[in-house]
Write a protein that holds these residues in place. Structure first.
Motif, PDB file in Angstrom:
ATOM      1  N   GLN A  22     -30.503 -78.159  67.886  1.00 34.40           N
ATOM      2  CA  GLN A  22     -31.490 -76.871  67.637  1.00 34.40           C
ATOM      3  C   GLN A  22     -31.935 -76.589  69.276  1.00 34.40           C
ATOM      4  OE1 GLN A  22     -30.982 -76.770  64.253  1.00 34.40           O
ATOM      5  NE2 GLN A  22     -32.995 -75.942  64.239  1.00 34.40           N
ATOM      6  N   ARG A  23     -32.576 -75.503  69.021  1.00 32.63           N
ATOM      7  CA  ARG A  23     -33.147 -74.703  70.255  1.00 32.63           C
ATOM      8  C   ARG A  23     -34.497 -74.347  69.883  1.00 32.63           C
ATOM      9  NH1 ARG A  23     -30.046 -70.991  67.967  1.00 32.63           N
ATOM     10  NH2 ARG A  23     -30.890 -68.919  67.596  1.00 32.63           N
ATOM     11  N   HIS A  24     -35.602 -74.794  70.972  1.00 30.97           N
ATOM     12  CA  HIS A  24     -36.973 -74.497  70.856  1.00 30.97           C
ATOM     13  C   HIS A  24     -37.416 -73.104  71.034  1.00 30.97           C
ATOM     14  CE1 HIS A  24     -41.422 -75.176  72.216  1.00 30.97           C
ATOM     15  NE2 HIS A  24     -41.329 -75.065  70.801  1.00 30.97           N
ATOM     16  N   VAL A  25     -37.960 -72.462  70.178  1.00 33.00           N
ATOM     17  CA  VAL A  25     -38.326 -70.933  70.434  1.00 33.00           C
ATOM     18  C   VAL A  25     -39.751 -70.881  69.923  1.00 33.00           C
ATOM     19  CG1 VAL A  25     -35.949 -70.017  69.514  1.00 33.00           C
ATOM     20  CG2 VAL A  25     -38.145 -70.582  67.726  1.00 33.00           C
ATOM     21  N   HIS A  26     -40.371 -69.779  70.424  1.00 30.76           N
ATOM     22  CA  HIS A  26     -41.771 -69.560  70.383  1.00 30.76           C
ATOM     23  C   HIS A  26     -42.170 -68.462  69.444  1.00 30.76           C
ATOM     24  CE1 HIS A  26     -42.809 -72.065  73.770  1.00 30.76           C
ATOM     25  NE2 HIS A  26     -41.675 -71.363  74.561  1.00 30.76           N
ATOM     26  N   GLY A  27     -43.340 -68.450  68.767  1.00 26.31           N
ATOM     27  CA  GLY A  27     -43.923 -67.613  67.750  1.00 26.31           C
ATOM     28  C   GLY A  27     -43.371 -68.088  66.674  1.00 26.31           C
ATOM     29  N   ARG A  28     -43.269 -67.124  65.708  1.00 27.23           N
ATOM     30  CA  ARG A  28     -43.307 -67.350  64.088  1.00 27.23           C
ATOM     31  C   ARG A  28     -41.927 -66.503  63.725  1.00 27.23           C
ATOM     32  NH1 ARG A  28     -48.746 -65.796  61.409  1.00 27.23           N
ATOM     33  NH2 ARG A  28     -47.168 -66.307  59.603  1.00 27.23           N
ATOM     34  N   PRO A  29     -40.668 -66.890  63.879  1.00 25.16           N
ATOM     35  CA  PRO A  29     -39.418 -66.241  63.498  1.00 25.16           C
ATOM     36  C   PRO A  29     -39.552 -65.947  62.204  1.00 25.16           C
ATOM     37  CG  PRO A  29     -38.933 -68.181  64.948  1.00 25.16           C
ATOM     38  CD  PRO A  29     -40.390 -68.242  64.542  1.00 25.16           C
ATOM     39  N   VAL A  30     -39.031 -64.816  61.657  1.00 22.43           N
ATOM     40  CA  VAL A  30     -38.978 -64.592  60.265  1.00 22.43           C
ATOM     41  C   VAL A  30     -37.573 -64.697  59.551  1.00 22.43           C
ATOM     42  CG1 VAL A  30     -39.180 -62.668  58.399  1.00 22.43           C
ATOM     43  CG2 VAL A  30     -41.105 -63.100  60.153  1.00 22.43           C
ATOM     44  N   SER A  31     -37.126 -65.127  58.617  1.00 26.23           N
ATOM     45  CA  SER A  31     -36.032 -65.451  58.136  1.00 26.23           C
ATOM     46  C   SER A  31     -36.122 -65.283  56.580  1.00 26.23           C
ATOM     47  CB  SER A  31     -34.966 -66.551  58.616  1.00 26.23           C
ATOM     48  OG  SER A  31     -33.885 -66.605  58.180  1.00 26.23           O
ATOM     49  N   HIS A  32     -35.393 -64.662  55.692  1.00 29.68           N
ATOM     50  CA  HIS A  32     -35.140 -64.637  54.415  1.00 29.68           C
ATOM     51  C   HIS A  32     -34.212 -63.714  53.825  1.00 29.68           C
ATOM     52  CE1 HIS A  32     -38.295 -61.509  55.070  1.00 29.68           C
ATOM     53  NE2 HIS A  32     -37.415 -60.733  54.172  1.00 29.68           N
ATOM     54  N   TYR A  33     -33.956 -64.094  52.571  1.00 33.12           N
ATOM     55  CA  TYR A  33     -32.792 -63.497  51.854  1.00 33.12           C
ATOM     56  C   TYR A  33     -33.450 -62.345  50.954  1.00 33.12           C
ATOM     57  CZ  TYR A  33     -28.690 -62.335  49.113  1.00 33.12           C
ATOM     58  OH  TYR A  33     -27.625 -61.660  48.519  1.00 33.12           O
ATOM     59  N   GLY A  34     -33.008 -61.352  51.129  1.00 29.04           N
ATOM     60  CA  GLY A  34     -33.547 -60.184  50.122  1.00 29.04           C
ATOM     61  C   GLY A  34     -34.832 -59.468  50.383  1.00 29.04           C
ATOM     62  N   PRO A  35     -35.330 -58.680  49.749  1.00 27.07           N
ATOM     63  CA  PRO A  35     -36.636 -57.823  50.374  1.00 27.07           C
ATOM     64  C   PRO A  35     -38.050 -58.863  50.028  1.00 27.07           C
ATOM     65  CG  PRO A  35     -35.901 -57.275  47.985  1.00 27.07           C
ATOM     66  CD  PRO A  35     -34.828 -58.186  48.427  1.00 27.07           C
TER      67      PRO A  35
END
Length: 213
Positions: A22-35
């Motif tokens: 894994q790699r450390h990222v900042h913030g709140r990434p958004v990931s989802h399938y569909g609308p």
């Protein structure tokens, strides 16, 4: 100088919490399938069905969930594609509290979490009842945004993020293993990030090694 040392210590602490690969990222990434679905409170409920101990289906409106026990969990979120974001503060209903209200039949071993548009996430019962597993309504002190799962999101922080179904609508008690949406599409059935259980082909490697969870 002191602030530099503090920043270095915080970075080192974060790195120890990052699972392999894994790699450390900042913030709140958004990931989802569909609308992103629209919340319609007059039509919304949370349904519990499947192999319940009393043989009946249970439902709660959003307002009926409010009096249930709530707690805050601070945890990291690991995406199977590689990013890990740290120190998310989730607030919501412990998943175990739902089992207290509507117990599963003795033979139940797994649950299926159902979300809007038919999305599903498969979990072992022990993962669903883990102390940090929540039916979250808030993130970092604010109600969930629509893109992060408002009004209700399953949060299973000790597993990869595809188990933390957004826009939760139902929980199904299962008496046998059954794959959910991403598990049917090549992702690992268990999804432990510390074991790098990303893909389904690794399940055969796990069995061949003679290991058991």
């Amino acid at each position: 100088m002191a602030s530099d040392r503090q920043g270095t210590a915080e970075a080192a602490d974060a790195s120890r919490r990052i699972p392999p690969g894994q790699r450390h990222v900042h913030g709140r990434p958004v990931s989802h399938y569909g609308p992103v679905p629209r919340f319609r409170p007059d039509r919304w409920n949370l349904r519990l069905h499947g192999a319940t101990a009393d043989g009946t289906e249970h439902t709660w409106t959003f307002d009926e969930l409010a009096p249930l026990p709530h707690l805050t969990v601070v945890a990291d979120l690991h995406c199977a594609s590689g990013p890990t974001s740290t120190d998310h503060e989730w607030y919501g209903i412990p998943a175990a509290a739902i089992l207290d209200l509507a117990p599963p039949a003795p033979e139940v071993t797994h649950v299926m979490a159902w979300a809007e548009y038919g999305y599903s996430a498969h979990l072992r019962l022990a993962d669903f009842t883990a102390p940090q597993t929540l039916l979250a309504t808030h993130h970092d002190g604010e109600p969930l945004t629509a893109e992060h799962g408002f009004p209700l999101r399953l949060v299973v922080p000790h597993l990869y993020g595809y188990k933390s179904a957004k826009w939760l609508r139902a929980i199904e008690y299962l008496t046998e293993d059954r794959r959910g949406f991403w598990e049917e599409r090549g992702y690992h059935n268990i999804a432990d990030p510390w074991k790098e259980q990303r893909y389904s082909y690794q399940e055969q490697d796990h069995e061949d090694s003679g290991q058991r969870d």
